[in-house]
Design an enzyme around this catalytic site. Structure first.
Site, PDB file in Angstrom:
ATOM      1  N   GLU A  76      20.779 -22.313  35.062  1.00 40.69           N
ATOM      2  CA  GLU A  76      21.863 -21.352  34.800  1.00 40.69           C
ATOM      3  C   GLU A  76      21.638 -20.615  33.478  1.00 40.69           C
ATOM      4  OE1 GLU A  76      24.649 -24.562  35.454  1.00 40.69           O
ATOM      5  OE2 GLU A  76      25.629 -23.401  37.023  1.00 40.69           O
ATOM      6  N   ALA A  98      23.203 -29.526  31.977  1.00 38.34           N
ATOM      7  CA  ALA A  98      24.269 -29.860  31.044  1.00 38.34           C
ATOM      8  C   ALA A  98      24.135 -31.347  30.705  1.00 38.34           C
ATOM      9  CB  ALA A  98      25.614 -29.569  31.688  1.00 38.34           C
ATOM     10  N   GLY A 118      22.344 -26.719  34.479  1.00 42.31           N
ATOM     11  CA  GLY A 118      22.625 -25.785  33.393  1.00 42.31           C
ATOM     12  C   GLY A 118      21.364 -25.126  32.841  1.00 42.31           C
ATOM     13  N   GLU A 161      23.352 -30.491  40.968  1.00 40.63           N
ATOM     14  CA  GLU A 161      24.652 -31.076  40.615  1.00 40.63           C
ATOM     15  C   GLU A 161      25.267 -31.884  41.745  1.00 40.63           C
ATOM     16  OE1 GLU A 161      23.693 -27.968  39.945  1.00 40.63           O
ATOM     17  OE2 GLU A 161      24.222 -27.456  37.887  1.00 40.63           O
TER      18      GLU A 161
HETATM   19  N1  CAA Z   1      21.922 -34.960  30.549  1.00 40.74           N
HETATM   20  C1  CAA Z   1      21.773 -35.998  29.710  1.00 40.74           C
HETATM   21  N2  CAA Z   1      20.631 -36.680  29.583  1.00 40.74           N
HETATM   22  C2  CAA Z   1      19.579 -36.286  30.329  1.00 40.74           C
HETATM   23  C3  CAA Z   1      19.664 -35.219  31.232  1.00 40.74           C
HETATM   24  C4  CAA Z   1      20.902 -34.528  31.329  1.00 40.74           C
HETATM   25  N3  CAA Z   1      21.069 -33.477  32.130  1.00 40.74           N
HETATM   26  N4  CAA Z   1      18.474 -35.081  31.855  1.00 40.74           N
HETATM   27  C5  CAA Z   1      17.661 -36.035  31.361  1.00 40.74           C
HETATM   28  N5  CAA Z   1      18.327 -36.761  30.445  1.00 40.74           N
HETATM   29  C6  CAA Z   1      17.808 -37.905  29.672  1.00 40.74           C
HETATM   30  C7  CAA Z   1      17.640 -39.136  30.529  1.00 40.74           C
HETATM   31  O1  CAA Z   1      18.865 -39.821  30.662  1.00 40.74           O
HETATM   32  C8  CAA Z   1      16.616 -39.903  29.729  1.00 40.74           C
HETATM   33  O2  CAA Z   1      17.266 -40.523  28.653  1.00 40.74           O
HETATM   34  P1  CAA Z   1      16.978 -42.117  28.348  1.00 40.74           P
HETATM   35  O3  CAA Z   1      15.534 -42.122  27.904  1.00 40.74           O
HETATM   36  O4  CAA Z   1      17.945 -42.425  27.260  1.00 40.74           O
HETATM   37  O5  CAA Z   1      17.205 -42.828  29.631  1.00 40.74           O
HETATM   38  C9  CAA Z   1      15.733 -38.804  29.163  1.00 40.74           C
HETATM   39  O6  CAA Z   1      16.493 -37.608  29.234  1.00 40.74           O
HETATM   40  C10 CAA Z   1      14.446 -38.586  29.947  1.00 40.74           C
HETATM   41  O7  CAA Z   1      14.791 -38.411  31.310  1.00 40.74           O
HETATM   42  P2  CAA Z   1      14.193 -39.297  32.511  1.00 40.74           P
HETATM   43  O8  CAA Z   1      13.794 -40.636  32.028  1.00 40.74           O
HETATM   44  O9  CAA Z   1      15.166 -39.229  33.654  1.00 40.74           O
HETATM   45  O10 CAA Z   1      12.883 -38.440  32.834  1.00 40.74           O
HETATM   46  P3  CAA Z   1      12.125 -38.327  34.218  1.00 40.74           P
HETATM   47  O11 CAA Z   1      10.855 -37.603  33.923  1.00 40.74           O
HETATM   48  O12 CAA Z   1      12.056 -39.627  34.917  1.00 40.74           O
HETATM   49  O13 CAA Z   1      13.063 -37.362  35.127  1.00 40.74           O
HETATM   50  C11 CAA Z   1      14.477 -35.462  35.537  1.00 40.74           C
HETATM   51  C12 CAA Z   1      13.289 -36.048  34.739  1.00 40.74           C
HETATM   52  C13 CAA Z   1      14.112 -35.381  37.025  1.00 40.74           C
HETATM   53  C14 CAA Z   1      14.740 -34.063  34.995  1.00 40.74           C
HETATM   54  C15 CAA Z   1      15.707 -36.372  35.364  1.00 40.74           C
HETATM   55  O14 CAA Z   1      15.911 -36.613  33.978  1.00 40.74           O
HETATM   56  C16 CAA Z   1      16.982 -35.791  35.908  1.00 40.74           C
HETATM   57  O15 CAA Z   1      17.200 -35.824  37.106  1.00 40.74           O
HETATM   58  N6  CAA Z   1      17.854 -35.275  35.015  1.00 40.74           N
HETATM   59  C17 CAA Z   1      19.147 -34.757  35.392  1.00 40.74           C
HETATM   60  C18 CAA Z   1      19.025 -33.427  36.112  1.00 40.74           C
HETATM   61  C19 CAA Z   1      20.397 -32.960  36.516  1.00 40.74           C
HETATM   62  O16 CAA Z   1      21.087 -33.561  37.295  1.00 40.74           O
HETATM   63  N7  CAA Z   1      20.810 -31.808  35.965  1.00 40.74           N
HETATM   64  C20 CAA Z   1      22.109 -31.248  36.231  1.00 40.74           C
HETATM   65  C21 CAA Z   1      23.074 -31.737  35.194  1.00 40.74           C
HETATM   66  S1  CAA Z   1      24.762 -31.317  35.574  1.00 40.74           S
HETATM   67  C22 CAA Z   1      24.862 -29.680  35.190  1.00 40.74           C
HETATM   68  O17 CAA Z   1      23.955 -29.086  34.673  1.00 40.74           O
HETATM   69  C23 CAA Z   1      26.184 -29.049  35.524  1.00 40.74           C
HETATM   70  C24 CAA Z   1      26.190 -27.588  35.398  1.00 40.74           C
HETATM   71  O18 CAA Z   1      26.284 -26.825  36.300  1.00 40.74           O
HETATM   72  C25 CAA Z   1      26.098 -27.004  34.087  1.00 40.74           C
END
Ligand code: CAA
Length: 255
Positions: A109, A63, A106, A129
């Site tokens: 999911e 998400a 998400g 999460e």
């Molecule tokens: N939401 C918003 N932005 C996101 C995102 C997310 N879930 N995942 C990645 N991005 C963005 C990053 O902020 C980054 O943007 P900027 O360039 O503006 O900084 C861009 O995408 C590229 O990401 P990274 O630079 O972090 O890329 P990476 O290769 O170093 O890492 C990753 C990749 C491990 C997937 C890392 O991006 C990450 O950990 N993302 C979040 C994963 C996460 O926590 N997901 C769960 C979200 S909460 C949820 O989903 C609740 C639910 O149950 C529905």
């Protein structure tokens, strides 16, 4: 459309999530586009199967964290944030998730809301999460537990670790793992096979399998049997069985 791309190949509709700058983070805008585009296609008898896919790097990284961050608990509750995803899960046309790269939060999911998960070797699945101080919110605690059991679900949800495509297949989350460069072609082939059958039977089949996750065996068996009986009202049933007897390929019409 800003956040998704849609292509049709005969009876197969492929939806590509397209927010590359944020690894296909699932925003409210993306959800709205997805549901608005797929609802009429779902009702179209000419649509036999959906394929949902992302990019090589990410199916979806979750998400949209930046969209959620400023919200208060009351706002989340009042908006019933994430409730819109139920409309995606409720689509009745079979859905195949073709997953490459990250399927996190998400994203995992969303894949679990599909009927078949096909994974490229690079796919990674997880519910991270807890690292954000929250828990899965689009069904992860429920669907993942039903699909892979408590042991694996607790491990993933409490540690926030990811699992590889191979582990996900062993755990029963993923239907098949294929080399990354075969993912698109294999998804298209599976979708074409599913779409080649009569749509009423395909819809009834996925609904009955879904029931197995929701109700006890007695109710599930009754649901299955009644659906089976109902399909004898379709021309596809007459055609399918006549074709078998006549040793020829069936011509399904979806009626
Ligand atoms: N939401 C918003 N932005 C996101 C995102 C997310 N879930 N995942 C990645 N991005 C963005 C990053 O902020 C980054 O943007 P900027 O360039 O503006 O900084 C861009 O995408 C590229 O990401 P990274 O630079 O972090 O890329 P990476 O290769 O170093 O890492 C990753 C990749 C491990 C997937 C890392 O991006 C990450 O950990 N993302 C979040 C994963 C996460 O926590 N997901 C769960 C979200 S909460 C949820 O989903 C609740 C639910 O149950 C529905």
């Amino acid at each position: 459309m800003n956040f998704i791309k849609i292509e049709r190949q005969d009876r197969v509709v492929t939806v590509t999530l397209h927010r590359p700058e944020v690894l296909n983070a699932l925003s409210s805008g993306l959800l709205a586009e997805l549901v608005e585009a797929l609802r009429p296609l779902d009702r179209d008898p000419g649509t036999g199967c959906f394929v949902i896919t992302g990019s090589e790097r990410a199916f979806a990284a979750g998400a949209d964290i930046k969209e959620m961050e400023p919200k208060t608990s009351v706002e989340m509750f009042a908006e019933d944030y994430f409730a819109g995803w139920d409309a995606f899960a409720a689509l009745r046309t079979p859905k195949i998730a073709a997953v490459s790269g990250y399927a996190l939060g998400g994203g995992c999911e969303l894949a679990m809301m599909c009927d078949i998960i096909l994974a490229g070797e690079s796919a990674t699945f997880g519910q991270p999460e807890i690292k954000l101080g929250v828990i899965p919110g689009i069904g992860g605690t429920q669907r993942l537990t039903k699909l892979v059991g408590k042991a694996k679900a607790m491990d993933l949800i409490l540690t926030g670790r990811t699992m590889s495509a191979q582990e996900a297949e062993r755990a029963g989350l993923v239907s098949r793992v294929v080399p990354d460069d075969r993912l698109t072609a294999e998804a298209a082939a599976i979708a074409a096979t599913v779409a080649s059958y009569g749509k009423p039977a395909a819809m009834a089949a996925r609904e009955a399998v879904e029931r197995a996750l929701e109700v006890g065996l007695r109710e599930g068996l009754l649901f299955e049997r009644r659906s089976f009986h109902a399909l004898f009202a379709t021309e596809d049933q007459s055609e399918g069985m006549a074709a078998f007897r006549e040793k020829r390929a069936p011509r399904f019409t979806g009626r």
